[in-house]
Design a protein around this motif. Structure first.
Motif, PDB file in Angstrom:
ATOM      1  N   LEU A 124      44.946  56.762  48.607  1.00 35.88           N
ATOM      2  CA  LEU A 124      43.751  56.451  49.384  1.00 35.88           C
ATOM      3  C   LEU A 124      43.157  57.785  49.770  1.00 35.88           C
ATOM      4  O   LEU A 124      43.714  58.508  50.603  1.00 35.88           O
ATOM      5  CB  LEU A 124      44.093  55.618  50.620  1.00 35.88           C
ATOM      6  N   ASN A 125      42.046  58.124  49.145  1.00 35.87           N
ATOM      7  CA  ASN A 125      41.401  59.415  49.353  1.00 35.87           C
ATOM      8  C   ASN A 125      40.043  59.155  49.996  1.00 35.87           C
ATOM      9  O   ASN A 125      39.097  58.739  49.333  1.00 35.87           O
ATOM     10  CB  ASN A 125      41.252  60.151  48.020  1.00 35.87           C
ATOM     11  N   GLY A 126      39.978  59.394  51.298  1.00 36.32           N
ATOM     12  CA  GLY A 126      38.769  59.002  52.008  1.00 36.32           C
ATOM     13  C   GLY A 126      38.672  57.486  52.002  1.00 36.32           C
ATOM     14  O   GLY A 126      39.546  56.793  52.489  1.00 36.32           O
ATOM     15  N   LEU A 127      37.610  56.952  51.406  1.00 34.82           N
ATOM     16  CA  LEU A 127      37.443  55.504  51.298  1.00 34.82           C
ATOM     17  C   LEU A 127      37.711  55.004  49.887  1.00 34.82           C
ATOM     18  O   LEU A 127      37.447  53.843  49.579  1.00 34.82           O
ATOM     19  CB  LEU A 127      36.016  55.111  51.723  1.00 34.82           C
ATOM     20  N   HIS A 128      38.248  55.851  49.038  1.00 30.39           N
ATOM     21  CA  HIS A 128      38.469  55.482  47.642  1.00 30.39           C
ATOM     22  C   HIS A 128      39.943  55.170  47.415  1.00 30.39           C
ATOM     23  O   HIS A 128      40.812  56.037  47.551  1.00 30.39           O
ATOM     24  CB  HIS A 128      38.021  56.610  46.705  1.00 30.39           C
ATOM     25  N   ALA A 129      40.229  53.920  47.053  1.00 28.83           N
ATOM     26  CA  ALA A 129      41.610  53.467  46.834  1.00 28.83           C
ATOM     27  C   ALA A 129      41.849  53.262  45.338  1.00 28.83           C
ATOM     28  O   ALA A 129      41.035  52.644  44.656  1.00 28.83           O
ATOM     29  CB  ALA A 129      41.851  52.159  47.580  1.00 28.83           C
ATOM     30  N   LYS A 130      42.996  53.779  44.867  1.00 30.94           N
ATOM     31  CA  LYS A 130      43.325  53.620  43.449  1.00 30.94           C
ATOM     32  C   LYS A 130      44.836  53.553  43.267  1.00 30.94           C
ATOM     33  O   LYS A 130      45.582  54.250  43.949  1.00 30.94           O
ATOM     34  CB  LYS A 130      42.767  54.776  42.615  1.00 30.94           C
ATOM     35  N   VAL A 131      45.261  52.703  42.316  1.00 31.49           N
ATOM     36  CA  VAL A 131      46.659  52.690  41.886  1.00 31.49           C
ATOM     37  C   VAL A 131      46.664  52.907  40.383  1.00 31.49           C
ATOM     38  O   VAL A 131      45.899  52.276  39.644  1.00 31.49           O
ATOM     39  CB  VAL A 131      47.375  51.377  42.285  1.00 31.49           C
ATOM     40  N   TYR A 132      47.514  53.823  39.926  1.00 31.19           N
ATOM     41  CA  TYR A 132      47.600  54.200  38.525  1.00 31.19           C
ATOM     42  C   TYR A 132      48.855  53.556  37.931  1.00 31.19           C
ATOM     43  O   TYR A 132      49.968  53.776  38.427  1.00 31.19           O
ATOM     44  CB  TYR A 132      47.662  55.722  38.379  1.00 31.19           C
ATOM     45  N   VAL A 133      48.664  52.795  36.868  1.00 31.32           N
ATOM     46  CA  VAL A 133      49.723  51.938  36.349  1.00 31.32           C
ATOM     47  C   VAL A 133      50.003  52.250  34.879  1.00 31.32           C
ATOM     48  O   VAL A 133      49.080  52.492  34.091  1.00 31.32           O
ATOM     49  CB  VAL A 133      49.327  50.449  36.497  1.00 31.32           C
ATOM     50  N   LYS A 134      51.292  52.220  34.522  1.00 36.46           N
ATOM     51  CA  LYS A 134      51.708  52.293  33.118  1.00 36.46           C
ATOM     52  C   LYS A 134      52.380  50.969  32.778  1.00 36.46           C
ATOM     53  O   LYS A 134      53.231  50.485  33.520  1.00 36.46           O
ATOM     54  CB  LYS A 134      52.677  53.450  32.893  1.00 36.46           C
ATOM     55  N   ALA A 135      51.991  50.373  31.640  1.00 36.88           N
ATOM     56  CA  ALA A 135      52.504  49.051  31.292  1.00 36.88           C
ATOM     57  C   ALA A 135      52.777  48.955  29.794  1.00 36.88           C
ATOM     58  O   ALA A 135      52.151  49.643  28.984  1.00 36.88           O
ATOM     59  CB  ALA A 135      51.505  47.967  31.699  1.00 36.88           C
ATOM     60  N   SER A 136      53.715  48.086  29.444  1.00 37.03           N
ATOM     61  CA  SER A 136      53.953  47.759  28.036  1.00 37.03           C
ATOM     62  C   SER A 136      53.182  46.489  27.711  1.00 37.03           C
ATOM     63  O   SER A 136      53.070  45.583  28.538  1.00 37.03           O
ATOM     64  CB  SER A 136      55.451  47.554  27.775  1.00 37.03           C
ATOM     65  N   VAL A 137      52.637  46.427  26.498  1.00 37.55           N
ATOM     66  CA  VAL A 137      51.801  45.301  26.089  1.00 37.55           C
ATOM     67  C   VAL A 137      52.674  44.223  25.466  1.00 37.55           C
ATOM     68  O   VAL A 137      53.371  44.460  24.483  1.00 37.55           O
ATOM     69  CB  VAL A 137      50.709  45.759  25.111  1.00 37.55           C
ATOM     70  N   ILE A 138      52.625  43.023  26.040  1.00 39.77           N
ATOM     71  CA  ILE A 138      53.370  41.884  25.507  1.00 39.77           C
ATOM     72  C   ILE A 138      52.525  41.117  24.497  1.00 39.77           C
ATOM     73  O   ILE A 138      53.008  40.682  23.458  1.00 39.77           O
ATOM     74  CB  ILE A 138      53.811  40.955  26.656  1.00 39.77           C
ATOM     75  N   ASP A 139      51.225  40.956  24.803  1.00 40.82           N
ATOM     76  CA  ASP A 139      50.335  40.197  23.926  1.00 40.82           C
ATOM     77  C   ASP A 139      48.931  40.776  24.041  1.00 40.82           C
ATOM     78  O   ASP A 139      48.489  41.166  25.125  1.00 40.82           O
ATOM     79  CB  ASP A 139      50.338  38.716  24.329  1.00 40.82           C
ATOM     80  N   VAL A 140      48.232  40.836  22.909  1.00 43.67           N
ATOM     81  CA  VAL A 140      46.848  41.285  22.884  1.00 43.67           C
ATOM     82  C   VAL A 140      45.964  40.047  22.735  1.00 43.67           C
ATOM     83  O   VAL A 140      45.982  39.385  21.697  1.00 43.67           O
ATOM     84  CB  VAL A 140      46.590  42.270  21.729  1.00 43.67           C
ATOM     85  N   GLY A 143      40.841  42.892  22.024  1.00 43.14           N
ATOM     86  CA  GLY A 143      40.873  44.342  22.025  1.00 43.14           C
ATOM     87  C   GLY A 143      41.826  44.904  20.992  1.00 43.14           C
ATOM     88  O   GLY A 143      42.445  44.176  20.209  1.00 43.14           O
ATOM     89  N   GLU A 144      41.959  46.216  21.018  1.00 45.86           N
ATOM     90  CA  GLU A 144      42.760  46.914  20.019  1.00 45.86           C
ATOM     91  C   GLU A 144      44.250  46.762  20.326  1.00 45.86           C
ATOM     92  O   GLU A 144      44.665  46.593  21.468  1.00 45.86           O
ATOM     93  CB  GLU A 144      42.384  48.399  20.007  1.00 45.86           C
ATOM     94  N   TYR A 145      45.055  46.812  19.266  1.00 43.37           N
ATOM     95  CA  TYR A 145      46.506  46.667  19.425  1.00 43.37           C
ATOM     96  C   TYR A 145      47.126  47.997  19.864  1.00 43.37           C
ATOM     97  O   TYR A 145      46.781  49.058  19.355  1.00 43.37           O
ATOM     98  CB  TYR A 145      47.132  46.189  18.114  1.00 43.37           C
ATOM     99  N   THR A 146      48.033  47.901  20.795  1.00 49.62           N
ATOM    100  CA  THR A 146      48.727  49.072  21.302  1.00 49.62           C
ATOM    101  C   THR A 146      50.047  48.637  21.923  1.00 49.62           C
ATOM    102  O   THR A 146      50.200  47.474  22.313  1.00 49.62           O
ATOM    103  CB  THR A 146      47.870  49.822  22.347  1.00 49.62           C
ATOM    104  N   ASP A 147      50.990  49.557  21.994  1.00 49.94           N
ATOM    105  CA  ASP A 147      52.305  49.227  22.570  1.00 49.94           C
ATOM    106  C   ASP A 147      52.322  49.410  24.084  1.00 49.94           C
ATOM    107  O   ASP A 147      52.941  48.630  24.809  1.00 49.94           O
ATOM    108  CB  ASP A 147      53.394  50.103  21.939  1.00 49.94           C
ATOM    109  N   THR A 148      51.670  50.452  24.552  1.00 49.28           N
ATOM    110  CA  THR A 148      51.628  50.741  25.991  1.00 49.28           C
ATOM    111  C   THR A 148      50.217  51.122  26.392  1.00 49.28           C
ATOM    112  O   THR A 148      49.433  51.617  25.567  1.00 49.28           O
ATOM    113  CB  THR A 148      52.582  51.890  26.377  1.00 49.28           C
TER     114      THR A 148
END
Length: 249
Positions: A124-140, A143-148
């Motif tokens: 939370l930087n000032g009034l800007h809130a963000k969460v940064y996430v890393k995920a594995s792809v189970i199903d597309v 969009g384009e195919y990718t593993d993560t």
């Protein structure tokens, strides 16, 4: 054989010794030195054993403390990138940091079913809130195919002290002590459309709608119906508007 018995035998033997190199007094002096050395050696052994026992007890004590909370309940040591997964979340706050600009969102061009592998950062930087996430792809789904994938959501889980520091809102939780504020968390979001959606948790499964911003970052499209929502693939359910609903993936 005890030391006293050994000394007695040696003394008797000494009386029988005849030597031109050492007198009886010399030999007795040597015996006293030997006895003193044995005494010192025994003291060192005892001290070593005592130190080992003390260190072992200290290690066991702290291991015991770390596995029990103040109420006497067993707790697990949870490794997390930012905050303990057992942290108490008491509220969700919407902060309009962009004015009317946030009401516009481009349509998503990617939709995936993902499993959260890592929450890299919550800020939370000032009034800007963000969460940064890393995920594995189970199903597309689209969009384009990718593993993560790595993506960003316009919200963050922070403790109340951090919330007050960044927003200067000291009234909402004024009844809380500083200690409680430090250990109590809220979810801050920059988009009211996220208020009834899910917050990412490691190893849980979600459906996510994404678009790519001008910097090449994948961002959750809050205008999409399934912006970021927990899913149960076995039962084809999605968590939406604070309840589970049937979905066809």
């Amino acid at each position: 054989m005890r030391d006293e018995e050994l000394d007695k035998i040696i003394k008797n033997k000494v009386r029988e010794i005849k030597t031109t190199n050492y007198t009886i007094d010399d030999i007795r002096m040597l015996m006293r030195k030997g006895k003193r050395r044995r005494y010192i050696k025994n003291c060192v052994k005892f001290a070593s054993v005592f130190v080992i026992i003390a260190l072992s007890c200290t290690t066991i004590f702290f291991a015991f403390i770390n596995n029990y909370n103040l109420d006497g309940n067993v707790v697990k040591n949870i490794v997390s990138n930012k905050i303990n997964n057992n942290s108490k979340i008491v509220d969700k706050k919407y902060i309009d940091s962009f004015g009317t600009a946030l009401t516009y969102r481009p349509e998503y061009d990617r939709r995936y079913v993902v499993r959260i592998e890592e929450i890299e950062k919550e800020e939370l930087n000032g009034l800007h809130a963000k969460v940064y996430v890393k995920a594995s792809v189970i199903d597309v789904i689209e969009g384009e195919y990718t593993d993560t994938i790595n993506f960003i959501i316009d919200e963050a889980k922070v403790n109340i002290l951090k919330y007050e520091e960044e927003t200067e809102d000291y009234d909402t939780y004024s009844s809380y002590s500083d200690s409680k504020k430090e250990n109590t968390y809220i979810i801050v979001t920059n988009d009211y459309n996220l208020n009834n959606k899910s917050y990412p948790e490691i190893n849980k499964t979600y459906i996510v709608s994404l678009y790519k911003d001008s910097n090449g970052n994948l961002i959750v499209d809050n205008s999409a119906k399934y912006s970021f929502c927990e899913v149960n693939l076995d039962k084809n359910l999605v968590y939406l508007n604070d309840k589970w609903e049937q979905i066809e993936l």
